[in-house]
Write a protein that holds these residues in place. Structure first.
Motif, PDB file in Angstrom:
ATOM      1  N   LEU A 180      36.186  41.667  35.382  1.00  0.00           N
ATOM      2  CA  LEU A 180      35.579  40.978  36.978  1.00  0.00           C
ATOM      3  C   LEU A 180      36.026  39.316  36.819  1.00  0.00           C
ATOM      4  O   LEU A 180      36.210  39.059  37.482  1.00  0.00           O
ATOM      5  CB  LEU A 180      33.848  41.253  37.298  1.00  0.00           C
ATOM      6  N   GLU A 181      35.205  38.499  35.788  1.00  0.00           N
ATOM      7  CA  GLU A 181      35.609  37.125  35.882  1.00  0.00           C
ATOM      8  C   GLU A 181      36.970  36.502  35.693  1.00  0.00           C
ATOM      9  O   GLU A 181      37.204  36.071  36.737  1.00  0.00           O
ATOM     10  CB  GLU A 181      34.950  36.533  34.367  1.00  0.00           C
ATOM     11  N   ASP A 182      37.525  38.392  35.626  1.00  0.00           N
ATOM     12  CA  ASP A 182      39.573  37.881  35.593  1.00  0.00           C
ATOM     13  C   ASP A 182      39.790  37.823  36.366  1.00  0.00           C
ATOM     14  O   ASP A 182      40.801  37.344  37.063  1.00  0.00           O
ATOM     15  CB  ASP A 182      40.395  38.973  34.623  1.00  0.00           C
ATOM     16  N   SER A 200      56.304  46.820  27.715  1.00  0.00           N
ATOM     17  CA  SER A 200      56.520  46.545  28.704  1.00  0.00           C
ATOM     18  C   SER A 200      56.650  46.189  29.792  1.00  0.00           C
ATOM     19  O   SER A 200      57.184  46.273  31.069  1.00  0.00           O
ATOM     20  CB  SER A 200      57.767  47.749  28.641  1.00  0.00           C
ATOM     21  N   PHE A 201      55.139  47.136  30.272  1.00  0.00           N
ATOM     22  CA  PHE A 201      54.509  46.840  31.892  1.00  0.00           C
ATOM     23  C   PHE A 201      53.682  45.676  31.683  1.00  0.00           C
ATOM     24  O   PHE A 201      52.426  45.544  32.368  1.00  0.00           O
ATOM     25  CB  PHE A 201      53.158  48.401  31.371  1.00  0.00           C
ATOM     26  N   THR A 202      53.872  44.624  30.334  1.00  0.00           N
ATOM     27  CA  THR A 202      51.989  43.736  30.775  1.00  0.00           C
ATOM     28  C   THR A 202      52.944  42.790  31.887  1.00  0.00           C
ATOM     29  O   THR A 202      51.984  42.996  32.221  1.00  0.00           O
ATOM     30  CB  THR A 202      52.741  42.691  29.449  1.00  0.00           C
ATOM     31  N   ASN A 203      53.664  42.637  32.049  1.00  0.00           N
ATOM     32  CA  ASN A 203      54.216  41.608  33.791  1.00  0.00           C
ATOM     33  C   ASN A 203      53.934  42.312  34.288  1.00  0.00           C
ATOM     34  O   ASN A 203      53.315  42.252  35.740  1.00  0.00           O
ATOM     35  CB  ASN A 203      55.941  40.970  33.263  1.00  0.00           C
ATOM     36  N   LEU A 204      54.354  43.913  34.699  1.00  0.00           N
ATOM     37  CA  LEU A 204      53.966  45.342  35.928  1.00  0.00           C
ATOM     38  C   LEU A 204      52.432  45.060  36.298  1.00  0.00           C
ATOM     39  O   LEU A 204      52.516  45.229  37.098  1.00  0.00           O
ATOM     40  CB  LEU A 204      54.523  46.292  35.846  1.00  0.00           C
ATOM     41  N   ALA A 205      51.354  44.907  35.492  1.00  0.00           N
ATOM     42  CA  ALA A 205      50.550  45.058  34.954  1.00  0.00           C
ATOM     43  C   ALA A 205      49.443  43.511  35.773  1.00  0.00           C
ATOM     44  O   ALA A 205      48.706  43.667  35.908  1.00  0.00           O
ATOM     45  CB  ALA A 205      50.193  46.122  34.327  1.00  0.00           C
ATOM     46  N   ASN A 223      49.556  35.255  41.451  1.00  0.00           N
ATOM     47  CA  ASN A 223      49.725  34.730  40.223  1.00  0.00           C
ATOM     48  C   ASN A 223      47.763  34.653  39.387  1.00  0.00           C
ATOM     49  O   ASN A 223      48.284  34.248  38.778  1.00  0.00           O
ATOM     50  CB  ASN A 223      49.649  33.369  40.491  1.00  0.00           C
ATOM     51  N   ARG A 224      47.167  35.551  39.488  1.00  0.00           N
ATOM     52  CA  ARG A 224      46.326  35.423  38.494  1.00  0.00           C
ATOM     53  C   ARG A 224      46.355  36.743  38.070  1.00  0.00           C
ATOM     54  O   ARG A 224      46.327  37.920  38.413  1.00  0.00           O
ATOM     55  CB  ARG A 224      44.557  35.775  40.079  1.00  0.00           C
ATOM     56  N   LYS A 225      46.350  36.104  36.662  1.00  0.00           N
ATOM     57  CA  LYS A 225      46.566  37.347  35.304  1.00  0.00           C
ATOM     58  C   LYS A 225      44.924  37.593  35.407  1.00  0.00           C
ATOM     59  O   LYS A 225      44.438  36.881  34.874  1.00  0.00           O
ATOM     60  CB  LYS A 225      47.927  36.930  34.317  1.00  0.00           C
ATOM     61  N   THR A 226      45.009  38.702  34.226  1.00  0.00           N
ATOM     62  CA  THR A 226      43.698  39.131  33.610  1.00  0.00           C
ATOM     63  C   THR A 226      44.053  39.928  32.440  1.00  0.00           C
ATOM     64  O   THR A 226      45.061  40.296  32.075  1.00  0.00           O
ATOM     65  CB  THR A 226      43.338  40.360  34.764  1.00  0.00           C
ATOM     66  N   ASN A 227      43.121  40.260  31.275  1.00  0.00           N
ATOM     67  CA  ASN A 227      43.069  41.048  30.213  1.00  0.00           C
ATOM     68  C   ASN A 227      42.804  42.349  30.792  1.00  0.00           C
ATOM     69  O   ASN A 227      42.042  42.317  31.744  1.00  0.00           O
ATOM     70  CB  ASN A 227      41.591  40.563  29.394  1.00  0.00           C
TER      71      ASN A 227
END
Length: 220
Positions: free
Chosen positions: A149-151, A112-117, A88-92
């Motif tokens: 890294l902090e993300d 289109s790939f934002t959620n997959l990544a 559940n942790r998302k990153t830039n």
């Protein structure tokens, strides 16, 4: 975006109906049921036109763009798994393309790939401006992907976890070396048992090397 939604629906409908036709000789009943439900105006899939190759349906650029992003997503997921990043942790995500053409490809389908990544946002650029020195890098064919890294982790907790793992591996290596340096064990134990301990020793050394590298990056 209504236009994009209609494009997506047309693509899904076309791919499904053509796929059902190709599958029909092998799975006749279920394909007939789905086809007639999807296209109630059609009498039967059995008398529909067989799919024919059309050159205008060959989208080489789009295929290449999707393939490039598949490699990016695969690399991101592997890295997250190795670092035990919660799902559940998302990153830039920063993608530095190797040239302008690659950047344009990534830019064209990044939404289109934002959620997959597992991304908060995907940034595509041609240089490393704005990317921290401690960012985790993933090399792909068309560029390099950077994850701040902090993300990804809580630095202090990760250092604590890696330190404990380092200590555990050090003890395991010492145990294996102690057994393998003991003539009684080497000479009397079954050959398979001795070989298993040698394999364990090599595995623990490789794992410790990776942990040491991660710790070095953490404390920079």
């Amino acid at each position: 975006n209504p236009a994009a939604a209609n494009d997506a629906l047309w693509t899904l409908r076309t791919a499904l109906t053509q796929g059902l036709k190709l599958l029909h000789p092998f799975m006749p009943f279920i394909t007939e049921e789905i086809y007639c439900t999807l296209l109630p105006e059609e009498e039967s899939i059995m008398i529909s036109d067989w799919p024919v190759y059309k050159d205008e349906m060959n989208f080489a650029d789009a295929e290449k763009a999707v393939s490039s992003f598949q490699e990016v997503v695969r690399g991101i997921r592997n890295t997250r798994n190795e670092m035990n990043v919660p799902q559940n942790r998302k990153t830039n995500i920063y993608i530095v393309g190797k040239d302008g053409e690659c950047c344009a490809r990534f830019e064209s389908c990044k939404k289109s790939f934002t959620n997959l990544a597992f991304a908060k946002e995907i940034h595509v650029q041609q240089d490393k401006n704005g990317i921290g020195e401690d960012a985790v890098s993933i090399v792909v064919a068309d560029g390099v992907v950077y994850l701040p890294l902090e993300d990804l982790i809580d630095r202090e907790k990760e250092i604590e976890r890696l330190t404990k793992e380092q200590e555990r591996l050090t003890k395991e290596i010492a145990r294996c070396e102690g057994m393998l340096n003991n003539p009684n064990f080497v000479n009397k134990a079954p050959a398979a048992k001795v070989e298993a301990e040698k394999e364990k020793l090599e595995k623990y050394k490789e794992m410790k090397e990776k942990v040491n590298l991660q710790l070095t990056q953490m404390v920079k």
